[in-house]
Design a protein around this motif. Structure first.
Motif, short mmCIF file in Angstrom:
data_model
loop_
_atom_site.label_atom_id
_atom_site.label_comp_id
_atom_site.label_asym_id
_atom_site.label_seq_id
_atom_site.Cartn_x
_atom_site.Cartn_y
_atom_site.Cartn_z
N UNK A 149 3.59 5.56 -3.00
CA UNK A 149 3.26 4.55 -4.01
C UNK A 149 2.98 3.20 -3.35
N UNK A 150 3.74 2.87 -2.32
CA UNK A 150 3.52 1.60 -1.62
C UNK A 150 2.19 1.61 -0.89
N UNK A 151 1.83 2.76 -0.27
CA UNK A 151 0.52 2.85 0.40
C UNK A 151 -0.61 2.57 -0.57
N UNK A 152 -0.58 3.22 -1.73
CA UNK A 152 -1.66 3.03 -2.71
C UNK A 152 -1.65 1.60 -3.25
N UNK A 153 -0.47 1.05 -3.50
CA UNK A 153 -0.40 -0.33 -4.00
C UNK A 153 -0.93 -1.33 -2.97
N UNK A 154 -0.65 -1.08 -1.69
CA UNK A 154 -1.22 -1.95 -0.66
C UNK A 154 -2.74 -1.81 -0.61
N UNK A 155 -3.24 -0.59 -0.77
CA UNK A 155 -4.69 -0.39 -0.78
C UNK A 155 -5.34 -1.14 -1.94
N UNK A 156 -4.64 -1.20 -3.07
CA UNK A 156 -5.19 -1.87 -4.24
C UNK A 156 -5.28 -3.39 -4.06
N UNK A 157 -4.47 -3.94 -3.15
CA UNK A 157 -4.52 -5.39 -2.93
C UNK A 157 -5.91 -5.82 -2.47
N UNK A 158 -6.47 -5.08 -1.52
CA UNK A 158 -7.82 -5.41 -1.05
C UNK A 158 -8.87 -5.06 -2.11
N UNK A 159 -8.60 -3.99 -2.87
CA UNK A 159 -9.55 -3.60 -3.91
C UNK A 159 -9.66 -4.70 -4.96
N UNK A 160 -8.52 -5.25 -5.38
CA UNK A 160 -8.54 -6.30 -6.39
C UNK A 160 -9.12 -7.60 -5.84
N UNK A 161 -8.89 -7.86 -4.54
CA UNK A 161 -9.43 -9.07 -3.93
C UNK A 161 -10.90 -8.92 -3.54
N UNK A 162 -11.44 -7.67 -3.61
CA UNK A 162 -12.82 -7.40 -3.20
C UNK A 162 -13.09 -7.99 -1.82
#
Length: 488
Positions: A149-162
């Motif tokens: 879950x932490x891996x995916x949440x970290x991946x989403x940080x860059x996704x949200x920041x584009x």
């Protein structure tokens, strides 16, 4: 080969009474020291270890002296407050998987890839971590523990920041803004790895074993610049397991997209891996939702064109980028319709062999269907980052609008809303006539008229480029300054 003579080892802490000393001198001739004969458990263990070490030394060819030297490098006089030296010291395996895991891989050609990714490196702007193996900034054997879950949440940080894609720039967290830097960040490696080293932090798995947080890696050792890429596995799109959700750092920005297994290109060469530091699995209630899919049904032409601002415009941009339209989107797709969307759509339509009204840059049902189903031809590459400018015709001398020395009267600018597809207004006809006077009417096959057409837009674009303007300043839609210069 003569058999070695094994001698008993007499620790300094043994009883020193006259009876025990005499008894030990008798037993040292070959009999074992029994526990009841004043032999302490620690003494018995030390003696056995020494005998085994001596025998091992003989077998390996070093003799008893070599074995003693290996296990007891220097004799010493232990003081009462010091423990005796241990009979054995653990040594790392000399070869095989165990040795690689214990010591970590040493320096190799993989450490100096000659790749634009720059090879392995510490986090940008952070102190270099202590090396745990020769030639390594970090070691797989010391992998940081992290849950899925932490891996995916970290991946989403860059996704949200584009986060913009770059092989030379670093994001605020210190990780390089390319595909391998993205996986290094999501796994919290603490170093910037590249496609040639990420596999040393992971273990190969099968397609059926894939879980969110694992990676799919293709490394081309012959030329890392050709095709090498890595993505994070976010979960299967459906039960067929033909498509999965890929989190990836790719031009122009971080994205999450339903992707055919293993990838769009070189799919058979992508290998699934699991990070060595991952803990636990994904519970049924914790599954990662699949990436949003482009709407299969065409949303209608009203969703596109000047003034449109909705999710379908962004979906169109992402699909056009996937089909070769990256050069039209230097800043990435947006929900707001722009000239980039029109030009990219036009290029895709022309790639299908369409002309005229069928290639007007506004997506219709057929354009949308080909994009969603990944059918038809991709946009033809030009080797340019921007579309080629419209050819500039030779200017013709325009008649002077009034007597010499008397400034011409510039009609009032009617506003940008007048110059839009389908709009009719007298100012459009006046604009067209002025374009002809200035020598920028090559796109008119008839007219000009009072209804705005693509010919008007292209002629205005040619005039704007003649002023030295580029990008949004030369989009073919006249603003106040374009208007002023045309009628000056």
């Amino acid at each position: 080969m003569p058999m070695p003579v094994f001698e008993e080892y007499e620790p300094a802490r043994d009883c020193a009474c006259p009876g025990c000393v005499r008894r030990r001198r008798t037993l040292v001739r070959g009999r074992a020291i029994a526990l009841r004969e004043c032999g302490l458990p620690a003494v018995r263990g030390a003696r056995r270890a020494l005998v085994l070490a001596t025998a091992a030394g003989v077998v390996l060819g070093g003799g008893p002296a070599a074995a003693l030297a290996a296990d007891h490098p220097a004799p010493r006089d232990p003081r009462p407050s010091e423990p005796l030296p241990g009979p054995e010291r653990a040594a790392p395996p000399a070869h095989g998987a165990g040795a690689a895991h214990a010591a970590g891989p040493g320096p190799s050609a993989r450490d100096t890839p000659g790749s634009p990714q720059g090879g392995r490196a510490p986090l940008h702007g952070r102190p270099r971590p202590p090396a745990s193996g020769p030639g390594r900034p970090g070691a797989p054997s010391l992998a940081r523990r992290i849950d899925r879950a932490t891996i995916i949440n970290r991946a989403k940080l860059w996704l949200e920041a584009q986060v913009p894609y770059s092989m030379s720039e670093y994001w605020t967290d210190g990780y390089r803004q390319d595909c391998s830097g993205y996986v290094s960040m999501a796994w919290n490696l603490g170093t910037n790895e590249w496609t040639g080293s990420l596999d040393t932090f992971a273990t190969k798995i099968t397609k059926e074993e894939l879980l969110p947080g694992d990676m799919l890696l293709f490394h081309n050792p012959a030329d890392p610049n050709k095709g090498s890429h890595v993505v994070l596995f976010g979960g299967w799109v459906d039960e067929t397991h033909t498509h999965y959700t890929a989190y990836e750092q790719t031009p122009p920005v971080t994205r999450r997209l339903a992707t055919p297994y293993g990838y769009w290109e070189n799919g058979a060469r992508y290998i699934p891996y699991r990070y060595n530091g991952v803990t636990g699995g994904i519970l049924p209630g914790d599954s990662v939702p699949p990436a949003p899919q482009p709407a299969a049904a065409f949303p209608g032409v009203a969703k596109f064109g000047p003034g449109a601002d909705n999710k379908y415009v962004a979906e169109l941009g992402r699909m056009l980028i996937d089909r070769g339209g990256l050069r039209f989107y230097p800043k990435g797709p947006s929900t707001k319709w722009s000239e980039a969307d029109r030009r990219a759509t036009e290029a895709f339509q022309q790639a299908q062999g369409w002309t005229g009204a069928d290639a007007d840059g506004i997506p219709g049902p057929d354009t949308w269907r080909l994009l969603v189903q990944r059918q038809g031809n991709d946009i033809v590459p030009t080797g340019r980052t921007t579309p080629p400018p419209a050819p500039r015709p030779a200017p013709r001398p325009a008649p002077h609008p009034g007597p010499v020395g008397v400034p011409a009267t510039v009609p009032a600018y009617p506003g940008p809303g007048v110059f839009r597809p389908g709009r009719s207004h007298p100012a459009i006809a006046a604009l067209g006539r002025q374009l002809l006077k200035k020598g920028f009417g090559t796109h008119y096959t008839s007219g000009p008229g009072a209804t705005w057409t693509e010919a008007d837009r292209r002629n205005v674009e040619a005039f704007q480029r003649a002023q030295g303007w580029r990008g949004a300043l030369a989009d073919g839609y006249p603003g106040p300054e374009t208007w002023r210069r045309l009628f000056a």
